[in-house]
Design a protein around this motif. Structure first.
Motif, PDB file in Angstrom:
ATOM      1  N   GLU A 220       0.861  -1.183   0.000  1.00 46.30           N
ATOM      2  CA  GLU A 220       0.000   0.000   0.000  1.00 46.30           C
ATOM      3  C   GLU A 220       0.893   1.227   0.000  1.00 46.30           C
ATOM      4  N   PRO A 222       1.442   4.583   1.643  1.00 48.47           N
ATOM      5  CA  PRO A 222       0.978   5.413   2.762  1.00 48.47           C
ATOM      6  C   PRO A 222       0.915   6.891   2.416  1.00 48.47           C
ATOM      7  N   CYS A 225      -3.289   7.177   0.107  1.00 52.13           N
ATOM      8  CA  CYS A 225      -4.100   6.108   0.690  1.00 52.13           C
ATOM      9  C   CYS A 225      -5.181   5.592  -0.250  1.00 52.13           C
TER      10      CYS A 225
END
Length: 326
Positions: A220, A222, A225
Motif C-alpha cells: 500500500e 501510505p 491512501c
C-alpha cells in the motif's frame, strides 16, 4: 498467522492483473531474497549459484535499506511501475524526501534500519542509492531480464484470460495453494503476521514476480491512501522455466527466427553501417546485402537513410530489442 484481504463487489469489479512492476522492483526483491534466512536455499538454486558472491560493497546503500530477513523499504511503491531500470532509477532520484522517510519509518518499525540508511533520504545521497541499485540490477537481474519479462507477461496473459472468461472470483480461486485460500469474500494468505485489510472499493492489482520468494508481498502507498494496493505473487513456473539456462549458443534463437544469414546481417548493423560496409562485415555481395537490408527494413527491424552517396542502415528500437533478446 493469516493475512485477510476483504473484498466487496466493487473491489472484485476493479481487480487488475499487471505483468511486472519492472526491473527496479525485481532487483530489490532479488537482494531481499539473497539476504533472507527465511527463504529456502533450494528456491531458485540455479540462479543463486550463478550470482553467488556478486553482492558487492558497491551495493551497500541499497542493502542498507533491506535488513536481512525483510522485504526492506518499499522503494517500488514509491517509484511506481517502471519498464526499464533507467526509468526506475530516475523515479527513485525524484522521490520526495518526506515520502521516502514515511516508508523508511514504517520499515524501521518492523526491523531496525542501520544509521547509514537514513542519510539516503537526503538529496545529496540519493545518487549513491541510484548507483547501488543499478549495480545490483546489472549483477543479479540484467543477464536474465529478457526471459524474466517474457515469463511475467505470459503469466499476466493467462490470468487476464481467466478474469475475462470466468470472472474475478474464479481468478482468486485459481491462486489457491498451500499458502492461499479464497473464501469469498476474503482472500486468506498464510504469513508470519496477522493482518486484516479492507479494500474499500479500491480493488487490487495482482502482480507476478520471479524474486518475491515463498512469502507473498502486499503493498500500500501510505503517501496516497486511495491508491490501489498491489499483491505480489510468485510466478507460477519461475522455478522450472529456462530463465537461467545459458546452454544455447549466443544468437541461436535469433538465427532460428530470421535465418542465420539475416541474423548475421542484423548483428552487423548493430552500430550502424552503409550497404558497402554491411556487405564486407557480413561476408556477402553488395546485391545480397542490399536485398537483406530491404527485407529487414520492410519488417521494421532497421531504418535506412541516404547519407551523401551511400545508404546508412541503423537498428530500429524493435530491431535492437530482437537482437538483444537473441
Amino acid at each position: 498467522m493469516v493475512w485477510r484481504i476483504h473484498f466487496t463487489a466493487e473491489d472484485l469489479a476493479r481487480i487488475q492483473v499487471s505483468p511486472t512492476l519492472g526491473p527496479l522492483a525485481e532487483t530489490v526483491m532479488a537482494v531481499s531474497l539473497l539476504r533472507s534466512p527465511r527463504q529456502p536455499r533450494t528456491l531458485l538454486s540455479e540462479w543463486r549459484g550463478q550470482v553467488q558472491g556478486k553482492v558487492t560493497p558497491a551495493m551497500k546503500p541499497l542493502t542498507a535499506l533491506i535488513p536481512p530477513g525483510t522485504h526492506g523499504v518499499d522503494l517500488f511503491t514509491l517509484t511506481g511501475e517502471a519498464a526499464t531500470i533507467e526509468q526506475g532509477v530516475q523515479a527513485l532520484l525524484g522521490v520526495p524526501r518526506e515520502h521516502l522517510l514515511v516508508e523508511m519509518e514504517y520499515a524501521d518499525r518492523r526491523s531496525r534500519l542501520p544509521a547509514a540508511a537514513w542519510a539516503l533520504a537526503e538529496t545529496g545521497h540519493r545518487p549513491d542509492l541510484a548507483e547501488a541499485t543499478q549495480a545490483a540490477y546489472q549483477a543479479l537481474v540484467e543477464p536474465y531480464w529478457t526471459r524474466i519479462r517474457a515469463l511475467l507477461h505470459a503469466e499476466q496473459a493467462a490470468r487476464r484470460r481467466t478474469l475475462a472468461r470466468e470472472g474475478a472470483s474464479r481468478l482468486l480461486a485459481s491462486l489457491q495453494g498451500q499458502r492461499i485460500r479464497w473464501r469469498p469474500p476474503v482472500l486468506e494468505i498464510l504469513m508470519p503476521s496477522d493482518l486484516d485489510m479492507d479494500l474499500d472499493g479500491r480493488g487490487i492489482a495482482l502482480v507476478p514476480s520471479v524474486f518475491v520468494g515463498k512469502d507473498l508481498s502486499l503493498h500500500e502507498n501510505p503517501n496516497h491512501c486511495s491508491e490501489m494496493p498491489r499483491l505480489v505473487l510468485p510466478a507460477a513456473d519461475a522455478g522450472r522455466a529456462r530463465l537461467w539456462n545459458g546452454s544455447r549458443p549466443p544468437g541461436a534463437a535469433l538465427a532460428a527466427l530470421v535465418g542465420r544469414n539475416r541474423a548475421a546481417v542484423l548483428r552487423s548493423i548493430a552500430d550502424g553501417c552503409t550497404t558497402t560496409e554491411l556487405a564486407r562485415r557480413a561476408g556477402v555481395s553488395l546485391a545480397a546485402a542490399s536485398q537483406h537490408a530491404a527485407v529487414l527494413r520492410d519488417a521494421g527491424l532497421i531504418a535506412s537513410r541516404r547519407q551523401g552517396g551511400a545508404v546508412l542502415h541503423v537498428l530500429t528500437p524493435l530491431g535492437a530489442e530482437l537482437l538483444q533478446a537473441g
